[in-house]
Motif scaffolding. Structure first.
Motif, PDB file in Angstrom:
ATOM      1  N   LEU A  97      12.466  50.836  21.308  1.00 23.13           N
ATOM      2  CA  LEU A  97      13.198  51.186  19.836  1.00 23.13           C
ATOM      3  C   LEU A  97      13.596  50.039  18.976  1.00 23.13           C
ATOM      4  CD1 LEU A  97      15.610  54.641  20.415  1.00 23.13           C
ATOM      5  CD2 LEU A  97      12.877  54.413  18.761  1.00 23.13           C
ATOM      6  N   LEU A 155      11.665  47.501  16.881  1.00 23.96           N
ATOM      7  CA  LEU A 155      11.148  48.127  15.507  1.00 23.96           C
ATOM      8  C   LEU A 155      12.105  48.141  14.928  1.00 23.96           C
ATOM      9  CD1 LEU A 155       9.240  51.764  16.524  1.00 23.96           C
ATOM     10  CD2 LEU A 155       9.030  49.741  16.623  1.00 23.96           C
ATOM     11  N   ARG A 156      12.870  47.109  15.236  1.00 25.25           N
ATOM     12  CA  ARG A 156      13.904  47.256  13.878  1.00 25.25           C
ATOM     13  C   ARG A 156      14.113  46.303  12.401  1.00 25.25           C
ATOM     14  NH1 ARG A 156      19.032  44.227  17.696  1.00 25.25           N
ATOM     15  NH2 ARG A 156      16.955  43.402  18.391  1.00 25.25           N
ATOM     16  N   VAL A 213      10.121  57.783  15.476  1.00 22.57           N
ATOM     17  CA  VAL A 213      10.417  57.026  14.524  1.00 22.57           C
ATOM     18  C   VAL A 213       8.424  57.251  13.572  1.00 22.57           C
ATOM     19  CG1 VAL A 213      10.367  55.298  16.412  1.00 22.57           C
ATOM     20  CG2 VAL A 213       8.437  57.019  16.554  1.00 22.57           C
ATOM     21  N   TYR A 256       3.300  52.546  14.428  1.00 24.86           N
ATOM     22  CA  TYR A 256       5.068  52.718  14.964  1.00 24.86           C
ATOM     23  C   TYR A 256       5.899  52.152  13.832  1.00 24.86           C
ATOM     24  CZ  TYR A 256       2.350  55.489  18.607  1.00 24.86           C
ATOM     25  OH  TYR A 256       1.790  56.568  19.397  1.00 24.86           O
ATOM     26  N   ARG A 257       7.158  53.380  13.137  1.00 24.44           N
ATOM     27  CA  ARG A 257       7.790  52.763  12.816  1.00 24.44           C
ATOM     28  C   ARG A 257       8.797  53.306  12.865  1.00 24.44           C
ATOM     29  NH1 ARG A 257       7.313  51.754   5.503  1.00 24.44           N
ATOM     30  NH2 ARG A 257       7.543  54.453   6.203  1.00 24.44           N
ATOM     31  N   LEU A 258       9.996  51.897  13.122  1.00 22.92           N
ATOM     32  CA  LEU A 258      11.242  53.164  13.247  1.00 22.92           C
ATOM     33  C   LEU A 258      12.051  53.911  12.009  1.00 22.92           C
ATOM     34  CD1 LEU A 258      13.375  53.308  15.395  1.00 22.92           C
ATOM     35  CD2 LEU A 258      14.394  51.704  14.837  1.00 22.92           C
ATOM     36  N   ARG A 259      11.950  54.939  11.820  1.00 21.92           N
ATOM     37  CA  ARG A 259      12.715  55.421  10.857  1.00 21.92           C
ATOM     38  C   ARG A 259      14.334  55.305  10.321  1.00 21.92           C
ATOM     39  NH1 ARG A 259      10.647  60.648   9.087  1.00 21.92           N
ATOM     40  NH2 ARG A 259       8.745  61.121  10.316  1.00 21.92           N
TER      41      ARG A 259
END
Length: 206
Positions: A22, A25-26, A60, A72-75
């Protein structure tokens, strides 16, 4: 967030590499699982497994990169969980609504495809051969005693495999796959958040 989803999130977050994945992906950019694996020096299968499950939980975002891979991308860089401890049955009723929408869309697409023999056989399988699913749905809708979300998913997966075999035999696997995927898109269009949050598409994967 319902209690079952919260439990799944806690188990997943307690796993090795989960927080480091996680954190990778910050930067709020889109990343392939291969990029994440390379940056953390872990196996790509490990990164892919965690990212897929994070996406199912809604932690994500996921989008297609090409026909075989996802990005993928962190929400959000902040994880917050709002858990409903009061209502155990409402999520299951919503899940039932999703699966009803899916099977309705599936039969509508078979009907429009013009394959009455296949439609008749699928309807027979659904109404005659899977009484356990009908019993669970009825009990859940009437008095909330239809069992857990996992149990319902197992029943749906069994029905789905049965209907898939009928459709694939009659139309061919490639055509059947297109019909089933279109029906799934229809259902997800009605309940997008629920489908991702509760992992409802897993039993419907051909």
């Amino acid at each position: 967030m319902d209690q079952q989803t919260f439990q799944r999130a806690i188990v997943l977050l307690s796993g090795e590499h989960s927080l480091s994945i996680l954190r990778s992906l910050r930067d709020a950019n889109w990343h392939l699982s291969s990029e994440v694996a390379r940056s953390l020096d872990i196996h790509i299968t490990t990164a892919s497994k965690f990212l897929q499950r994070f996406a199912e939980l809604g932690l994500v975002e996921r989008r297609e990169h090409d026909s075989r891979t996802f990005e993928y991308r962190l929400r959000s860089p902040h994880l917050r969980f709002d858990v409903d401890l009061m209502d155990d049955t409402a999520p299951l009723r919503e899940v039932i609504d999703f699966y009803v929408a899916y099977f309705h869309a599936l039969f509508e697409r078979i009907r429009h495809f013009g394959a009455p023999a296949i439609q008749t056989e699928m309807e027979h399988r659904l109404t005659t051969d899977h009484q356990e699913l009908r019993k669970a749905v009825f009990e859940q809708m009437v008095d909330g005693t239809g069992g857990s979300l996992d149990y319902l998913r197992e029943l749906v997966a069994e029905v789905h495999r049965d209907l898939w075999s009928v459709c694939a035999e009659g139309l061919g696997a490639d055509t059947a796959k297109g019909v089933f995927q279109a029906a799934l898109r229809d259902a997800m269009g009605v309940y997008p958040d629920l489908a991702i949050r509760c992992g409802l598409t897993r039993p419907l994967e051909s």
